[in-house]
Design an enzyme around this catalytic site. Structure first.
Site, mmCIF file in Angstrom:
data_model
loop_
_atom_site.group_PDB
_atom_site.id
_atom_site.type_symbol
_atom_site.label_atom_id
_atom_site.label_comp_id
_atom_site.label_asym_id
_atom_site.label_seq_id
_atom_site.Cartn_x
_atom_site.Cartn_y
_atom_site.Cartn_z
ATOM 1 N N HIS A 152 0.954 -1.275 0.317
ATOM 2 C CA HIS A 152 -0.046 -0.248 0.136
ATOM 3 C C HIS A 152 1.460 1.671 0.207
ATOM 4 O O HIS A 152 2.218 1.522 0.482
ATOM 5 C CB HIS A 152 -0.412 0.108 1.114
ATOM 6 C CG HIS A 152 -0.025 0.151 2.779
ATOM 7 N ND1 HIS A 152 0.450 -1.168 3.291
ATOM 8 C CD2 HIS A 152 0.317 1.320 3.033
ATOM 9 C CE1 HIS A 152 1.329 -0.345 4.642
ATOM 10 N NE2 HIS A 152 0.817 0.915 4.215
ATOM 11 N N ASP A 210 0.497 5.288 1.987
ATOM 12 C CA ASP A 210 -0.202 5.337 3.240
ATOM 13 C C ASP A 210 -1.154 5.887 2.863
ATOM 14 O O ASP A 210 -1.520 7.744 2.022
ATOM 15 C CB ASP A 210 0.868 6.262 4.133
ATOM 16 C CG ASP A 210 1.898 5.097 4.804
ATOM 17 O OD1 ASP A 210 1.548 4.116 5.294
ATOM 18 O OD2 ASP A 210 3.538 5.877 4.656
ATOM 19 N N HIS A 254 4.819 0.204 -0.207
ATOM 20 C CA HIS A 254 5.389 -0.435 1.126
ATOM 21 C C HIS A 254 4.855 -1.927 1.412
ATOM 22 O O HIS A 254 3.390 -1.863 1.174
ATOM 23 C CB HIS A 254 6.376 0.572 1.870
ATOM 24 C CG HIS A 254 4.981 0.951 2.358
ATOM 25 N ND1 HIS A 254 4.725 2.236 2.067
ATOM 26 C CD2 HIS A 254 4.878 0.713 4.285
ATOM 27 C CE1 HIS A 254 4.103 2.911 3.334
ATOM 28 N NE2 HIS A 254 3.468 1.837 3.925
HETATM 29 C C1 SIN Z 1 3.253 1.568 7.213
HETATM 30 O O1 SIN Z 1 2.205 1.123 6.896
HETATM 31 O O2 SIN Z 1 3.475 2.748 7.660
HETATM 32 C C2 SIN Z 1 4.204 0.670 8.157
HETATM 33 C C3 SIN Z 1 5.452 -0.715 7.679
HETATM 34 C C4 SIN Z 1 5.973 -1.937 8.591
HETATM 35 O O3 SIN Z 1 5.128 -1.982 9.605
HETATM 36 O O4 SIN Z 1 6.962 -1.966 8.837
#
Ligand code: SIN
Length: 313
Positions: A118, A120, A269
């Site tokens: 996703h 953010d 990410h």
């Molecule tokens: C996120 O999605 O901002 C957090 C990523 C994570 O927990 O590594």
């Protein structure tokens, strides 16, 4: 810009930028984020970030206040999250990503709050421009995070497909199914967020074009305007597959004191969901910076269907 194992931004540069993969991610050394950094260092970090899409710092001894102060050097810092109800006392900007909270909320340990690729909070009409995540407590193994470069993913599509996807808009919403019955799910139902974003957005600083779809926020509706459900689902599947090709990604192994700083206008990410099933805890803290309303290649802007913009200060 010359690329070598370590990359010097300018001959007078005070920071060192070491690329971590062919397309995405660089580690920055020579910076102590607890200090009041000079404007020159801040602009070098910004340049590295725009070039590599996510930058990493190691061995930083900072707390919430210093993390927020560092973030403010790059823009307005937003509240923690549209649905965060209990940020750490005195720090409404901090989003705890804490497996112990997920056990209490969902009745099971999770590595992170989301286990899909996703970008953010793209259900907002102005999703955060940047996120900064600081690690405090990590599992002995597992719980890494991966980022992918959505500019590279777009640029390497065939020209005919690029021209087609340039014209499309996709619906972004929170997918509540995994957290059904929780306070979070009730908050999402009470104040829904829903936006149509261009499938390809133009980066407001670099002018680069990036794919702007990710499973996290488009898999629930699976709705590309005018394409109908079947075609929308097939095309989104194809775009997600392109966007997350291994060569566009970088995987980061966290240690206490590690900080990742990424550009949400050019990346997606994934918190790799391999820590929860082992019962290991994982605690990180995130801040986000206010973003602009995305623009497509013809200048059309994202359209909010439900929910207000999310501003910082
Ligand atoms: C996120 O999605 O901002 C957090 C990523 C994570 O927990 O590594």
């Amino acid at each position: 810009m010359t690329i070598s194992a370590t990359e010097t931004i300018s001959p007078r540069s005070v920071i060192t930028v070491s690329p971590q993969s062919g397309y995405t991610g660089a580690e920055i050394t020579g910076v102590d984020l607890a200090e009041d950094l000079s404007d020159e260092v801040i602009s070098e970090i910004r340049r590295a970030l725009l070039r590599w899409k996510v930058v990493f710092f190691r061995d930083q001894t900072i707390g919430h206040a210093a993390q927020i102060a560092f973030a403010r050097r790059f823009g307005k810092v937003t509240p923690a999250h549209p649905y965060e109800e209990s940020p750490p006392e005195g720090f409404p900007e901090i989003l705890p990503i804490d497996s112990r909270r997920y056990s209490a909320q969902y009745g099971r340990k999770r590595t992170s709050y989301d286990s899909s690729w996703h970008t953010d909070v793209t259900a907002l009409v102005n999703p955060p421009a940047f996120s900064i995540l600081r690690a405090e407590f990590l599992p002995p193994y597992g719980g890494d995070t991966a980022w992918t470069n959505l500019v590279a993913a777009y640029e390497n599509l065939p020209a005919e497909l690029r021209a087609f996807v340039d014209t499309l808009d996709a619906e972004h919403t929170f997918d509540n199914r995994a957290s059904a019955g929780s306070n979070r799910a009730r908050a999402v139902a009470r104040t829904p967020l829903r936006t149509f974003h261009p499938v390809v957005r133009v980066h407001p600083e670099t002018g680069e074009r990036a794919l702007f779809v990710s499973p996290g926020f488009t898999r629930h509706a699976r709705n590309i305007r005018h394409l109908g459900p079947r075609l929308s689902a097939h095309l989104l599947d194809a775009l997600w597959e392109e966007a997350t090709r291994t060569e566009y990604t970088v995987r980061f192994r966290w240690q206490p004191g590690s900080v990742a700083f990424w550009d949400n206008r050019a990346t997606a990410h994934l918190a790799i969901p391999d820590a929860g099933h082992l019962g290991h805890d994982r605690v990180l803290y995130r801040v986000t910076l206010e973003g602009e309303v995305p623009e497509g290649v013809d200048g059309r802007r994202s359209e909010s269907v439900e929910g207000d913009p999310f501003y910082g200060s």
